[in-house]
Write a protein that holds these residues in place. Sequence first.
Motif, PDB file in Angstrom:
ATOM      1  N   LEU A 184       0.835  -1.214   0.000  1.00  0.00           N
ATOM      2  CA  LEU A 184       0.000   0.000   0.000  1.00  0.00           C
ATOM      3  C   LEU A 184       0.860   1.250   0.000  1.00  0.00           C
ATOM      4  N   LEU A 185       1.882   1.271   0.837  1.00  0.00           N
ATOM      5  CA  LEU A 185       2.699   2.483   0.979  1.00  0.00           C
ATOM      6  C   LEU A 185       3.584   2.730  -0.232  1.00  0.00           C
ATOM      7  N   LEU A 186       3.970   1.691  -0.936  1.00  0.00           N
ATOM      8  CA  LEU A 186       4.795   1.892  -2.124  1.00  0.00           C
ATOM      9  C   LEU A 186       3.945   2.162  -3.364  1.00  0.00           C
ATOM     10  N   ARG A 187       2.697   1.698  -3.356  1.00  0.00           N
ATOM     11  CA  ARG A 187       1.822   1.941  -4.505  1.00  0.00           C
ATOM     12  C   ARG A 187       0.949   3.182  -4.320  1.00  0.00           C
ATOM     13  N   PHE A 188       0.367   3.310  -3.149  1.00  0.00           N
ATOM     14  CA  PHE A 188      -0.600   4.386  -2.916  1.00  0.00           C
ATOM     15  C   PHE A 188      -0.351   5.085  -1.583  1.00  0.00           C
TER      16      PHE A 188
END
Length: 659
Positions: A607-611
């Motif tokens: 989640l943190l690397l994509r969004f």
Amino acid sequence: MPGEPEASGDLSFHQLSAVSLQALSRGEGGASVVAEILAAERSRRLLLLRALDEGMSKGADASEAEGLSAGADSSEGGPPQAPGTAISHRDAWSLLERVQRQAPEVFEDVLMSPPTGRWVSLALHQTRGKFSDDAPLWVVLGHLSALAAAAAARAGLDFAIAVPVRRGLVQLPTLGCAVLPVREQWSVARIEARRGTLRITGEHGEVLVPRDAEAKANVPDWHPVRRVVLESGDRPKRLTLEELDPYRTFPRPSEPRLLSAAEAGTWEGMLADAWEILLRDEPESAEAMRYGLLAMVPASTRERFRPYSGTAGDAFGGVTASCPDDAAQLAATLVHEFQHTKLGGLIHLQPLVRFQPAQDPEELFYAPWRDDPRPLRGLLQGIYAFVGVTRFWRVHRYAADAGQVPSAHFEFALWRTQVWSTLNLVRGHERLTPLGRYVIEGLRERSAQWLADPVPDAELALAREAVADHRARWRAYHLRPPAAAVEDAVRAWQRGDAQAPAGLAAEPELVPDSEVPFLDSAAVLARYRLSEPDGAWRHLAAQDSGVAGGVEGASAADVLLACDDRAGARDALVAELSGKGASVAAWAGLGRALAGEGQADRAASRLLLRFPERARAVHEAVEAVTGRAPDPVRLAAWLGQGEATERQGLSGGSGPDRP
């Protein structure tokens, strides 16, 4: 007018050969391609000069009435009184025509000098009220007289002409610069060439310059243009190291920046070494640069691994660059900027992007080599430049010194990935012209051939982390989820719902942040790690100042990540995000720190690397509502649950990278 064709019923147009166009569409092109582009650039420059001449001729009588000749009071916008001087564009044109007839090679050299192209473009814009220089218009237009004087002096002609003086400096482009004692910011000097001597006279003094090139360097108050020779033999590569011409810089003119003897020696050595690298690793580019790379403008030294460079479309053949870290970096910079030069020449013949009406909002994109969102035209320039950079590192990694091989593998892997993803982002865009689509397809075909090239695991992993980190930081700073979806997520979090509402997966809004600080920190730290595995950078990198040995934009947690201490980085980032004033970039760092951990942490990491923009927005909203920051790892894991999140990607269509 100089260079004006004979009157004819037929007009000819420049047209690239099919072979040259195919080479350019693949990001390539050697000497023959550059010869075609240079011919078109020459005609374009003559047309710009003709347009300026026509405008100056129409305004000549009005200018004289307003005081743009000798003796006018400077408070009225004209030059202060200088005995026997009167700036006349007609005299300048006449002198240029003499040079063209008697020394055509000198005329061509002055005409095609990169600063000449920059000047004529700015002068035209200023006459039309589209650009404002700090110099009065008569000084800007009077630069034509300075060009004529420089050309005539180099041609060995006898002449006399008035030229403008900028803050005591008499600029003679491609020749040198004289320093006069003056009281005014803008004034006029008279230049006379007689019997082997150039006499430059102002109101309060004069400078005598012998025409002998070697003697000029020893004349007080005279600075000759510095030229370097990069290659011996019967085909030496000559290059101007441009310190003097006010139009060498962009977007605005600037004062001379003289190099010290030590700086000049460093530049000459670096350029010679970079040229040898290009002859070996990029022979086609080197042959193209032999004819098309005309001037290097030295800029101030920058932070290590963050060199500055640039080109201006109107200054064909000119490159501005900061002093490089090493010769390989300079060679890559020259390839990068010459790619811009080639593409600029192609665009002068035919655009790649359709015109966008002024009332329509500019569409902006993610550019993995920039901190800011970029318009389509700028993105295409970046793609084209980094195709060349990728090509350079692909070959250089097998020829570099042993200690530099890991860094070269990293650069190839990094830029191969960034170029490929960005090509796919813009492929088929509706605003591309047929030529634009042809170029994108040619670049994709070339870049696709590099995807299977082997890269050592360690360097490949570092490149992938740098790619993911830059992209995540960019999203965290510039993208905002729908406000209503964030509010729903806050309520769902407070209720203890099993997963976040699906509305957060809607397309985010692009809200450019002008204060974004150095999104490439992960790549810079990777370069330190590869070049100095046990170096002092581990202790200095998290300082605030790049000048003091730190890496701008890098935190202590970023350094821990660069040293593979993910547990330490996680603890530092959780503490930061749980407190006040956390860096936006910390969300991307936390995503990297959580990679490879348990299932919940892996969901949070994805989640943190994509969004990361979702975690940032919901985290801030929860804190605003409850007065307490939620646990960032638990929040990111919660947001990462659900098939809707898993299905979201970064590329294609009208996804979040193309809001």
